[in-house]
Structures are given as structure tokens and as C-alpha cells.
Design a protein around this motif. Structure first.
Motif, PDB file in Angstrom:
ATOM      1  N   ARG A 166      59.482  25.972  77.117  1.00  0.00           N
ATOM      2  CA  ARG A 166      60.616  26.014  77.926  1.00  0.00           C
ATOM      3  C   ARG A 166      61.765  26.246  77.070  1.00  0.00           C
ATOM      4  N   ARG A 167      61.937  25.342  76.160  1.00  0.00           N
ATOM      5  CA  ARG A 167      63.282  25.286  75.308  1.00  0.00           C
ATOM      6  C   ARG A 167      63.416  26.511  74.419  1.00  0.00           C
ATOM      7  N   LYS A 168      62.233  27.196  73.950  1.00  0.00           N
ATOM      8  CA  LYS A 168      62.265  28.258  73.181  1.00  0.00           C
ATOM      9  C   LYS A 168      62.780  29.448  74.045  1.00  0.00           C
ATOM     10  N   ALA A 169      62.112  29.566  75.223  1.00  0.00           N
ATOM     11  CA  ALA A 169      62.450  30.782  76.084  1.00  0.00           C
ATOM     12  C   ALA A 169      63.714  30.701  76.379  1.00  0.00           C
ATOM     13  N   MET A 170      64.409  29.431  76.795  1.00  0.00           N
ATOM     14  CA  MET A 170      65.703  29.369  77.209  1.00  0.00           C
ATOM     15  C   MET A 170      66.801  29.607  75.949  1.00  0.00           C
ATOM     16  N   ALA A 171      66.217  29.288  74.889  1.00  0.00           N
ATOM     17  CA  ALA A 171      67.288  29.779  73.744  1.00  0.00           C
ATOM     18  C   ALA A 171      67.408  31.034  73.344  1.00  0.00           C
ATOM     19  N   THR A 172      66.103  31.774  73.809  1.00  0.00           N
ATOM     20  CA  THR A 172      66.266  33.397  73.602  1.00  0.00           C
ATOM     21  C   THR A 172      67.030  33.705  74.479  1.00  0.00           C
ATOM     22  N   PHE A 173      66.789  33.342  75.809  1.00  0.00           N
ATOM     23  CA  PHE A 173      67.769  33.762  77.023  1.00  0.00           C
ATOM     24  C   PHE A 173      69.052  33.727  76.849  1.00  0.00           C
ATOM     25  N   ARG A 174      69.646  32.559  76.342  1.00  0.00           N
ATOM     26  CA  ARG A 174      71.097  32.089  76.116  1.00  0.00           C
ATOM     27  C   ARG A 174      71.709  33.018  74.904  1.00  0.00           C
ATOM     28  N   GLN A 175      70.985  33.293  74.083  1.00  0.00           N
ATOM     29  CA  GLN A 175      71.124  34.016  72.901  1.00  0.00           C
ATOM     30  C   GLN A 175      71.550  35.402  73.370  1.00  0.00           C
ATOM     31  N   GLN A 176      70.502  35.970  74.356  1.00  0.00           N
ATOM     32  CA  GLN A 176      70.937  37.193  74.798  1.00  0.00           C
ATOM     33  C   GLN A 176      71.994  37.378  75.685  1.00  0.00           C
TER      34      GLN A 176
END
Length: 295
Positions: A276-286
Motif C-alpha cells: 500500500r505504502r509504495k503504491a500510494m507514494a507513486t500515486f502522490r508523486q504522480q
């Protein structure tokens, strides 16, 4: 003879009433709850353009980062046979952050073009556009929870959107583990027309009150750790958590649709948290804004 006849009729009437009361409880349908959870602000950070900001701190544009202390919402569960499932939650609503200005230049006091009404400057048009885009974007994670009403096991199925044509599915399990001081009292009250019993316990030094009914034909709690030996939880109250049932409705539900996917990859709770953390980090960066929740 007449007295005996009347007695038989009265007994038959009572039995029919009891049978009607038992069969009136829905064997399939929906339970809806209103919810509240208190946010642990001490563990919250945001990162905007490389600048880390804590709750109460100033953001780069001069406004104050002031997230809500509680998150309120609704949860809906369908049940049938031996299964119950929580409907997918809209994470866009959970991601709304509240930013409040501390004086001139705060939200609503600017000139409409990003300028402040006095001392502090409000967000620029580009910043407002980026924040609005962030709010409207759909996060890459969708979760459902599936509870086996016979065993008490709860399965979380996480669907992770990899790209426009692919999703990965993960499954984690949670066993019922009630607090050690769980105690059922003799107190009762009615909720949504159902007779309920009171139970109490302590979680993280917070006293909790639970009300559950045995008038529904299964055992269930929207919070697995508050599941009674028998009964359906209709109310959970503490300073940090609230589940209040607002509806118990009968309806036709396909039991097969409530079962967890058999193709999801089994992972531990810790592994799922990291995914979850990795997926949301990518989402926030995008999205152009980075929000961090630290443990």
C-alpha cells in the motif's frame, strides 16, 4: 370443552407469533453503519516540494496544515449464508485534507488570482489546479473485506491498479482476537428495533462499549476484534472509534458474490502495508503532492 378450545387457540397463536419473530430476521441483506475514527496527528506528516510539514505547521504558501482530528464516513456490508462483505470504500473522500489560513491571505480571502488579501499570499492558480487534480484522481488501491460468518475469519482483498489494463490482487487474513477484559453485562437496550446486550472492554487504554443483538441469524462485527461469541454488533463507542448501525435491511444477495477471490496472492498484514505504502507514494508523486503517514 370451550375453555380447552380457547387455551389451544391461545397457545397456537403464541407459537405462531414466536415463529414469525424468528423468521422476520433477514437471512440475507445489508447492514449500514456510520463511522468515526480519530486521527493520530502525532504520526502525520506531509511533504510539499521537498518541505516536510507537521500538523499546525506552515506550508510553503504561508497557510497552516490543519488536518481534521477525526474522519467520519459510512460503511455498508452485504450478508448471505456464511459470508458478509464490506462494499468498496471511496478513498477519494478519505483523502480530503483541510487547510486553513491563519489570517489575511487564507482561503477565501485572496483576490481570486492567488494573491493574498493582506499579509499572506494564498495558493497560486497552478497550486489550486494541482490540488484539485489530486482530489479528483482515483487512487490505485481498492479494498474489500470478506468475513466468514462460520469461522470469524476476515479476509482483506486489495486490488492494485498497475496500469490501464492490469490489476494485481492481494489477500490477507485476520483472526478474531478480542481484548482480554471483554465482559458482557446484563444491561440491554433496543437499536433499530432489535434487543441488544452490552459488552465492555479496553483498547489502548480507551474504554469501549459494544452493543450486540442475538436476534439476527449469524455472528458479525464491522470491527473483527469486537466480535461477540454470538450476535451481531450494532454499536461500538469509544473516544477514538464509532460504529453505529443505521440500517438492517432484508434483500436478495448472492452468497457466491461475497466470497473472497481465490486468485489473490496471499500476503501478511505487514507485506500488504508495504505494498500500500509504495503504491500510494507513486500515486502522490504522480499527482504532484506528497503526503506521508509515518509509523
Amino acid at each position: 370443552m370451550k375453555l380447552r378450545h380457547y387455551a389451544i387457540l391461545a397457545a397456537t397463536s403464541l407459537l405462531s407469533g414466536a415463529a414469525l419473530a424468528q423468521t422476520s430476521a433477514p437471512a440475507s441483506g445489508t447492514i449500514a453503519y456510520e463511522t468515526m475514527r480519530r486521527t493520530d496527528l502525532s504520526n502525520m506528516r506531509i511533504n510539499i516540494n521537498g518541505q516536510e510539514v507537521r500538523p499546525g505547521g506552515a506550508m510553503p504558501d504561508g497557510r497552516t496544515f490543519n488536518p481534521p482530528e477525526t474522519v467520519e464516513g459510512t460503511e455498508s456490508y452485504r450478508f448471505a449464508g456464511q459470508w458478509a462483505m464490506r462494499e468498496p470504500m471511496d478513498r477519494r473522500n478519505m483523502m480530503q485534507m483541510r487547510f486553513q489560513g491563519g489570517g489575511p491571505g487564507g482561503p477565501g480571502s485572496g483576490d481570486g488570482n492567488g494573491g493574498g488579501g493582506g499579509g499572506q499570499q494564498g495558493p497560486t492558480a497552478e497550486q489550486r489546479q494541482r490540488m484539485e487534480r489530486f482530489r479528483n484522481m482515483r487512487p490505485p488501491i481498492e479494498e474489500t473485506t470478506h468475513t466468514n460468518l462460520a469461522t470469524g475469519k476476515t479476509y482483506t482483498i486489495t486490488a492494485l491498479t498497475v496500469d490501464s489494463t492490469r490489476k494485481d490482487y492481494y489477500q490477507s487474513e485476520q483472526l478474531v482476537s478480542r481484548p482480554a477484559d471483554w465482559e458482557v453485562s446484563g444491561k440491554t437496550k433496543k437499536i433499530l428495533g432489535y434487543n441488544c446486550q452490552k459488552a465492555t472492554c479496553t483498547v489502548k487504554d480507551q474504554p469501549c462499549t459494544i452493543w450486540f443483538t442475538t436476534e439476527l441469524p449469524f455472528t458479525f462485527s464491522p470491527a473483527p476484534n469486537f466480535t461477540p461469541d454470538k450476535g451481531v454488533v450494532l454499536l461500538i463507542e469509544s473516544d477514538d472509534l464509532l460504529y453505529r448501525a443505521t440500517k438492517v435491511a432484508a434483500g436478495t444477495v448472492d452468497e457466491a458474490s461475497l466470497k473472497p477471490s481465490t486468485t489473490a496472492k496471499p500476503v501478511t498484514k505487514e507485506e500488504l502495508g508495504e505494498i500500500r505504502r509504495k503504491a500510494m507514494a507513486t500515486f502522490r508523486q504522480q499527482s504532484g503532492m506528497q503526503f506521508q503517514q509515518r509509523n
